[in-house]
Design an enzyme around this catalytic site. Structure first.
Site, short mmCIF file in Angstrom:
data_model
loop_
_atom_site.label_atom_id
_atom_site.label_comp_id
_atom_site.label_asym_id
_atom_site.label_seq_id
_atom_site.Cartn_x
_atom_site.Cartn_y
_atom_site.Cartn_z
N PHE B 113 0.94 -1.14 0.01
CA PHE B 113 0.09 -0.05 0.25
C PHE B 113 0.86 1.13 -0.08
O PHE B 113 1.92 1.34 0.69
CB PHE B 113 -0.96 0.02 1.35
CG PHE B 113 -2.11 1.04 1.11
CD1 PHE B 113 -3.08 1.25 0.35
CD2 PHE B 113 -1.94 2.15 2.17
CE1 PHE B 113 -3.95 2.04 0.06
CE2 PHE B 113 -2.93 3.28 1.90
CZ PHE B 113 -3.88 3.06 1.06
N ASP B 184 2.27 -6.09 6.95
CA ASP B 184 0.90 -5.09 7.09
C ASP B 184 -0.29 -6.09 6.77
O ASP B 184 -0.30 -6.67 5.69
CB ASP B 184 0.92 -3.99 5.91
CG ASP B 184 -0.19 -3.20 6.13
OD1 ASP B 184 -1.17 -3.56 6.54
OD2 ASP B 184 0.05 -1.92 5.69
N TYR B 209 -10.57 -1.05 10.34
CA TYR B 209 -11.94 -0.67 9.84
C TYR B 209 -12.33 -1.05 8.56
O TYR B 209 -13.60 -1.07 7.92
CB TYR B 209 -11.91 0.99 9.34
CG TYR B 209 -10.50 1.28 8.86
CD1 TYR B 209 -10.66 1.09 7.47
CD2 TYR B 209 -9.48 1.97 9.47
CE1 TYR B 209 -9.20 1.79 6.64
CE2 TYR B 209 -8.31 2.48 8.65
CZ TYR B 209 -8.56 2.33 7.34
OH TYR B 209 -7.16 2.85 6.42
N LYS B 210 -11.69 -2.07 8.16
CA LYS B 210 -11.88 -2.92 7.07
C LYS B 210 -12.67 -4.34 7.17
O LYS B 210 -13.95 -4.13 7.69
CB LYS B 210 -10.54 -3.54 6.03
CG LYS B 210 -9.80 -2.13 5.46
CD LYS B 210 -8.61 -2.42 4.98
CE LYS B 210 -7.75 -1.44 4.39
NZ LYS B 210 -8.49 -0.73 3.17
N ARG B 356 -12.46 -3.63 -7.61
CA ARG B 356 -12.28 -4.41 -6.44
C ARG B 356 -13.59 -4.89 -5.91
O ARG B 356 -14.46 -4.14 -5.71
CB ARG B 356 -11.40 -3.86 -5.28
CG ARG B 356 -10.07 -3.30 -5.59
CD ARG B 356 -9.44 -3.34 -4.28
NE ARG B 356 -10.07 -2.22 -3.47
CZ ARG B 356 -9.48 -1.63 -2.22
NH1 ARG B 356 -8.40 -2.12 -1.94
NH2 ARG B 356 -10.06 -0.89 -1.52
#
Lengths: 397, 397
Positions: B113, B184, B209-210, B356
């Site tokens: 990321f 990560d 939060y995902k 996605r």
């Protein structure tokens, strides 16, 4: 001008409590619960990922920053909200140091909040062995501002004593020798009038859970002076400080001005609570607030000193040199504070012997001061603090 | 074993929506609104400063960390929650680098990321010109693990393609040459089974939060392997990572083990939402979740490929090499995704051409996949994406 008898109704304070600890954690504004519930249920719940645009979440750090800016003398577009105060100290100090690459000394004082000193220690340790954090007594700061100093890093209002530095004078002195300044406004924002532009401060940081009433763990803010905004290099170069976060480029390009001081994803729910808290602040005249705060603290000092000879004033006697808190020293201060809390007067204790009382005119009036003085007098005159249950220390004080 | 037809009822999803974007922002658990309201009204509102002890706020970062730890193969006492993922990347990488002072190269890949790369760039830039961030293609990582490498820093599951690295194999290879690893888990925690202890990972970080559904801007977490926990030096040495935060000592002393990776005041309201989200996760068997996720994504790929020849699979075909998302490439992917969102199928777009779709068995079932495939087929076969309103780009996508 703000009517401070009316603002009290905007807060949800438990009945009968005299809350003199808004300098540690501000109370709940009445509008906050609904505001947060809407953010959770209507925004997150219904908009889901769309909330970043539709509910304006992504724009909040800058928008809220501007509203805080009004309270601290910062022009629009130069304050941004996020992270914690410790992180913002790190970020500001690193940026300031990078602007003075030929100097290695950070000057601070022993009245700074320890976390500021710790963060500086961590940063300087990483930058290399030639960097030095020089910590002197608050009254000795001016004498130590020499051309060795890269950055003068101070908290304007001492968290223990309430002693207030002269931001404009020290900043001017720092600039004379070519040093930059980082001011921590933790006990200033919402407590006293701050004029960052007028004082020519270079960087400033602060938190929003104390005088600003944004709730436990509310995010911090950072200010970068307009003349530095395009030069400051963010060491915490996160994607939301990138010039084009959603281009997902591989290399970092700093965003415009203060935007580069954003880092990761903003805490949307805490930002919602901050928004509700600032609705109150948007109406406040800081000069009127300051006058009211001084009235309260002067009455408090007079009342306590008259009734409690065992308590020694730790704050400056001159209100012009004091923030919006009053501290007294007492060897059994911890136990005395517990006795006060048990009787509905909430201040707090800071090691080794400081009893702190915050004066926050938005929800504290003269009748609270009168009541607090009566209860303190009772606790001190009758040695009510001298009980085992008040001496047992909790984990967090 | 978790009954994934029952868990859907635990989420508050808008009627008729097929939400395939839980890999970006998880939906609202039904219990969260009340939980957050209680934290705001009963804890903050009534306990005020006392909430730090009475409501256990101060203990939450460690307690919630332990609950996340169960999902990622970390033993109790080795995960702590706080800050944002970008900050945690910085913290982990700095600690790892300080443990390999004789090496100057950080190896990562272009599938990482961007914020991870940006944070590394900021850190290495501050550490000095002899430090290097070496970014290679994901498939070339193994070939670049040499004894020059101080730290191998990777995101396990690629945010665009869902391609999953072999954490155990790459970590073993890194250790063979004396390098440390920072993993990560942004797209792993709650998405796939993770075994940090089994893989001998040195440091790991992730967000909540995902897949974990803790809400917009929910805090991150960090893991430090038990054998490093007392050695890792925190560069972000904030007061709540101090051995005695409330002693207000002037110099930093690192707290025990993972506690030193705490920094500033924790975001209590966001932590409350995280707690409610983890109540669901506490009941989930990760192997069962993985099996369900593969069933969903295999059916989705088969359905889309059969109906939409213009979409090219960007994810690995082998589900064992994929996280819990499926991506397709399409030149007009941005517009196509807007057309899907307008029809109630919410995925997202990542530049330059990635559409996605996240598969989250807690609230997505086979009927959602069927419906999503039908709508995608309609949009593609009838070129519904070819309209100006779908091509106009929003600020945040």
């Amino acid at each position: 001008m703000t009517d401070f008898t009316a603002t009290r109704a905007l807060f949800d304070l438990p009945e009968g409590l005299v809350y003199l600890d808004g300098n540690s954690l501000g109370p709940l504004p009445r509008a906050t619960a609904d505001r947060v519930a809407r953010t959770v249920t209507e925004e997150w719940g219904q908009m889901l990922i769309g909330g970043w645009n539709k509910a304006g979440w992504m724009a909040q750090p800058a928008a809220l920053g501007d509203r805080i800016g009004r309270l601290i003398g910062a022009p629009a577009g130069h304050v941004v909200v996020g992270d914690t105060l410790s992180i913002k100290v790190f970020q500001a100090l690193a940026a300031a140091l990078q602007m003075r690459p030929d100097r290695k000394v950070v000057l601070s004082d022993s009245g700074n909040f320890p976390s500021d000193l710790y963060m500086a220690e961590g940063l300087l340790g990483a930058l290399g062995p030639d960097y030095e954090l020089r910590v002197v007594a608050p009254e000795d700061v001016a004498a130590h501002i020499t051309d060795e100093i890269a950055v003068l890093m101070l908290t304007e209002v001492d968290y223990r004593t309430g002693r207030m530095h002269d931001m404009a004078a020290l900043t001017a002195q720092a600039h004379t020798v070519g040093a930059l300044t980082v001011w921590d406004l933790a006990h200033s924002a919402g407590a006293v009038p701050v004029d960052l532009i007028g004082a020519h401060a270079d960087f400033a940081v602060g938190c929003t859970y104390k005088y600003l009433n944004a709730g436990p763990g509310a995010p911090a803010f950072i200010y970068v002076a307009p003349q530095h905004a395009e030069m400051a290099r963010p060491i915490l170069s996160g994607w939301l400080g990138h010039a084009a976060p959603f281009a997902f480029e591989q290399a970092y390009r700093a965003g415009e001005g203060i935007a580069r001081m954003r880092c990761g994803t903003p805490p949307v729910i805490q930002l919602s609570a901050l928004g509700a808290a600032l609705d109150i602040w948007d109406t406040v005249d800081m000069s009127a607030l300051r006058a009211a705060s001084i009235d309260l603290s002067e009455a408090f000092i007079a009342g306590v000193e008259a009734a409690c000879p065992d308590l020694t004033l730790a704050s400056p006697r001159d209100p012009a040199q004091r923030g919006s808190q009053v501290s007294f020293r007492f060897d059994e201060g911890y136990a005395a504070m517990q006795a006060l809390i048990a009787r509905g007067v909430v201040g707090d204790f800071r090691a080794p012997d400081i009893m702190r009382f915050g004066f926050t005119p938005l929800y504290i009036g003269m009748e609270d001061v009168t009541r607090a003085v009566e209860i303190i007098a009772d606790v001190m005159q009758n040695r009510l603090w001298d009980r085992p249950e008040y001496k047992a220390r909790a984990a967090v004080t």
